[in-house]
Design a protein around this motif. Structure first.
Motif, mmCIF file in Angstrom:
data_model
loop_
_atom_site.group_PDB
_atom_site.id
_atom_site.type_symbol
_atom_site.label_atom_id
_atom_site.label_comp_id
_atom_site.label_asym_id
_atom_site.label_seq_id
_atom_site.Cartn_x
_atom_site.Cartn_y
_atom_site.Cartn_z
ATOM 1 N N SER A 185 -7.207 -32.383 -2.306
ATOM 2 C CA SER A 185 -8.171 -33.164 -3.071
ATOM 3 C C SER A 185 -8.170 -34.610 -2.580
ATOM 4 O O SER A 185 -7.113 -35.187 -2.309
ATOM 5 C CB SER A 185 -7.839 -33.125 -4.562
ATOM 6 O OG SER A 185 -7.930 -31.810 -5.057
ATOM 7 N N SER A 208 -16.268 -33.383 0.352
ATOM 8 C CA SER A 208 -17.607 -33.637 -0.179
ATOM 9 C C SER A 208 -18.218 -34.892 0.442
ATOM 10 O O SER A 208 -19.439 -34.971 0.632
ATOM 11 C CB SER A 208 -17.563 -33.767 -1.703
ATOM 12 O OG SER A 208 -17.224 -32.530 -2.308
ATOM 13 N N GLN A 265 -22.503 -28.367 -6.192
ATOM 14 C CA GLN A 265 -21.502 -27.833 -7.100
ATOM 15 C C GLN A 265 -22.084 -27.712 -8.507
ATOM 16 O O GLN A 265 -22.836 -28.566 -8.958
ATOM 17 C CB GLN A 265 -20.269 -28.747 -7.113
ATOM 18 C CG GLN A 265 -19.055 -28.112 -7.756
ATOM 19 C CD GLN A 265 -17.810 -28.956 -7.531
ATOM 20 O OE1 GLN A 265 -17.873 -30.023 -6.943
ATOM 21 N NE2 GLN A 265 -16.673 -28.475 -8.000
ATOM 22 N N ASP A 279 -21.460 -26.269 -1.801
ATOM 23 C CA ASP A 279 -20.348 -27.073 -2.301
ATOM 24 C C ASP A 279 -19.660 -26.310 -3.429
ATOM 25 O O ASP A 279 -20.203 -26.199 -4.532
ATOM 26 C CB ASP A 279 -20.855 -28.431 -2.786
ATOM 27 C CG ASP A 279 -19.728 -29.424 -3.057
ATOM 28 O OD1 ASP A 279 -18.549 -29.057 -2.829
ATOM 29 O OD2 ASP A 279 -20.014 -30.551 -3.487
ATOM 30 N N GLU A 280 -18.486 -25.756 -3.134
ATOM 31 C CA GLU A 280 -17.709 -24.964 -4.098
ATOM 32 C C GLU A 280 -18.573 -23.874 -4.757
ATOM 33 O O GLU A 280 -18.713 -23.823 -5.988
ATOM 34 C CB GLU A 280 -17.101 -25.869 -5.176
ATOM 35 C CG GLU A 280 -16.134 -26.911 -4.644
ATOM 36 C CD GLU A 280 -14.791 -26.323 -4.233
ATOM 37 O OE1 GLU A 280 -14.598 -25.106 -4.382
ATOM 38 O OE2 GLU A 280 -13.946 -27.091 -3.751
ATOM 39 N N SER A 298 -16.759 -21.608 -7.497
ATOM 40 C CA SER A 298 -15.968 -22.220 -8.567
ATOM 41 C C SER A 298 -16.544 -21.827 -9.923
ATOM 42 O O SER A 298 -17.752 -21.799 -10.130
ATOM 43 C CB SER A 298 -15.960 -23.742 -8.424
ATOM 44 O OG SER A 298 -17.245 -24.278 -8.614
ATOM 45 N N THR A 335 -14.944 -25.188 0.015
ATOM 46 C CA THR A 335 -14.389 -24.258 -0.970
ATOM 47 C C THR A 335 -12.881 -24.418 -1.081
ATOM 48 O O THR A 335 -12.221 -24.862 -0.135
ATOM 49 C CB THR A 335 -14.726 -22.799 -0.606
ATOM 50 O OG1 THR A 335 -14.231 -21.928 -1.628
ATOM 51 C CG2 THR A 335 -14.105 -22.398 0.722
ATOM 52 N N HIS A 336 -12.345 -24.072 -2.258
ATOM 53 C CA HIS A 336 -10.903 -23.942 -2.441
ATOM 54 C C HIS A 336 -10.523 -22.474 -2.624
ATOM 55 O O HIS A 336 -9.346 -22.164 -2.848
ATOM 56 C CB HIS A 336 -10.445 -24.735 -3.676
ATOM 57 C CG HIS A 336 -10.393 -26.213 -3.457
ATOM 58 N ND1 HIS A 336 -11.377 -27.064 -3.900
ATOM 59 C CD2 HIS A 336 -9.486 -26.986 -2.815
ATOM 60 C CE1 HIS A 336 -11.066 -28.305 -3.562
ATOM 61 N NE2 HIS A 336 -9.929 -28.283 -2.903
ATOM 62 N N ASP A 337 -11.515 -21.597 -2.540
ATOM 63 C CA ASP A 337 -11.312 -20.182 -2.828
ATOM 64 C C ASP A 337 -10.711 -19.490 -1.606
ATOM 65 O O ASP A 337 -11.375 -19.295 -0.592
ATOM 66 C CB ASP A 337 -12.661 -19.547 -3.197
ATOM 67 C CG ASP A 337 -12.516 -18.151 -3.761
ATOM 68 O OD1 ASP A 337 -11.552 -17.459 -3.386
ATOM 69 O OD2 ASP A 337 -13.372 -17.744 -4.567
#
Length: 278
Positions: A50, A55, A99, A177-178, A181, A210-212
């Motif tokens: 983070s 972004s 997002q 963007d994400e 989420s 992504t954080h996935d």
């Protein structure tokens, strides 16, 4: 550690090329001499701790954030130096899923999808209705979703409606963007499948922040890890798993990654199961 080296200049498939990009907010440097290529027809995932500028980079490519150094070429054109007409032509070739969807709450799904059409095209209301309904079908929404407002949609439906809007102008690249989420695991997996299907059928390039982990493992052709104000490493998943950096190792080999199996490992496992059953 120095900035990541510039990518080779002879790749005809490159549709976005960032070279020595530096972005600062006041005295704080977010990106410094960053280099990156995004290629035609690939799904490229962006990940990092983070606050590392994922972004920020996306918004800088889109021209929403100013940069203090470097160049960003989109479809072979330096976006910052482009004329208004050239920028308009570039913007018609990309779509963005922000997002949380960022749908206009006062517009129904059909009207939301038509926003880019009204901005960039001169079409009759009837034709816009027909095109918007095609996009609704393309992203797997039921026809009656056209008349629903964002407040009447589930989280998964909002994502799909926002994706339909991103596809309104038949772009060559979509920025996500994400995108998964807030979705449950089944909904997130279905969305990943949709993205891969659209890439294959429409020939899209996909730029996905992504954080996935599941999305990174299952959907992405290449992954770029942002950190230390640059791209730490980029390449296929196998490169991520072999890269010797504390954050990268922790992320791709951590507890949450244990259940994920590489495609090659799946194939090997299936072959072993088959031999064992003979």
């Amino acid at each position: 550690m120095g900035a990541n080296p510039p990518a080779p200049k002879d790749d005809d498939d490159v549709i976005i090329r960032a070279t020595d990009v530096t972005v600062r907010f006041g005295s704080k440097t977010i990106l410094e001499n960053l280099n990156l290529d995004v290629r035609r027809g690939e799904i490229m995932g962006f990940v990092g701790p983070s606050g590392t500028g994922k972004s920020v980079l996306l918004r800088t490519i889109l021209g929403l954030n100013p940069k203090q150094g470097g160049t960003i070429e989109v479809f072979g054109t330096d976006y910052e130096k482009a004329s208004d007409r050239e920028r308009l032509a570039i913007e018609r070739r990309w779509g963005v899923l922000f997002q949380h969807g960022a749908l206009f709450s006062a517009l129904n799904v059909l009207e939301n999808i038509q926003v880019p059409m009204r901005e960039y095209l001169d079409l009759s209301p009837k034709l816009m209705d027909e095109l918007a309904r095609l996009k609704i079908d393309l992203v797997g929404l039921a026809p009656d979703a056209a008349d629903k407002y964002p407040s009447e949609l589930s989280g998964g439906m909002i994502k799909r409606a926002a994706l339909a809007r991103a596809l309104a102008l038949d772009p060559d690249i979509v920025f996500l963007d994400e995108p998964t989420s807030g979705l449950d695991p089944i909904g997130a997996a279905d969305f990943d499948e949709l993205i891969m299907t659209l890439r294959d059928t429409l020939g899209l390039a996909v730029y996905m922040v992504t954080h996935d982990l599941d999305s990174l493992f299952m959907a992405c052709d290449r992954i770029a890890v942002l950190g230390e104000r640059k791209v730490l490493v980029e390449g296929p998943l196998s490169t991520m798993l072999e890269y010797d950096h504390p954050w990268v190792k922790s992320y791709f080999h951590g507890k949450r990654a244990r259940h994920v199996v590489l495609p090659d490992e799946k194939s090997a496992g299936s072959a072993a199961d088959t031999q064992g059953s003979v």
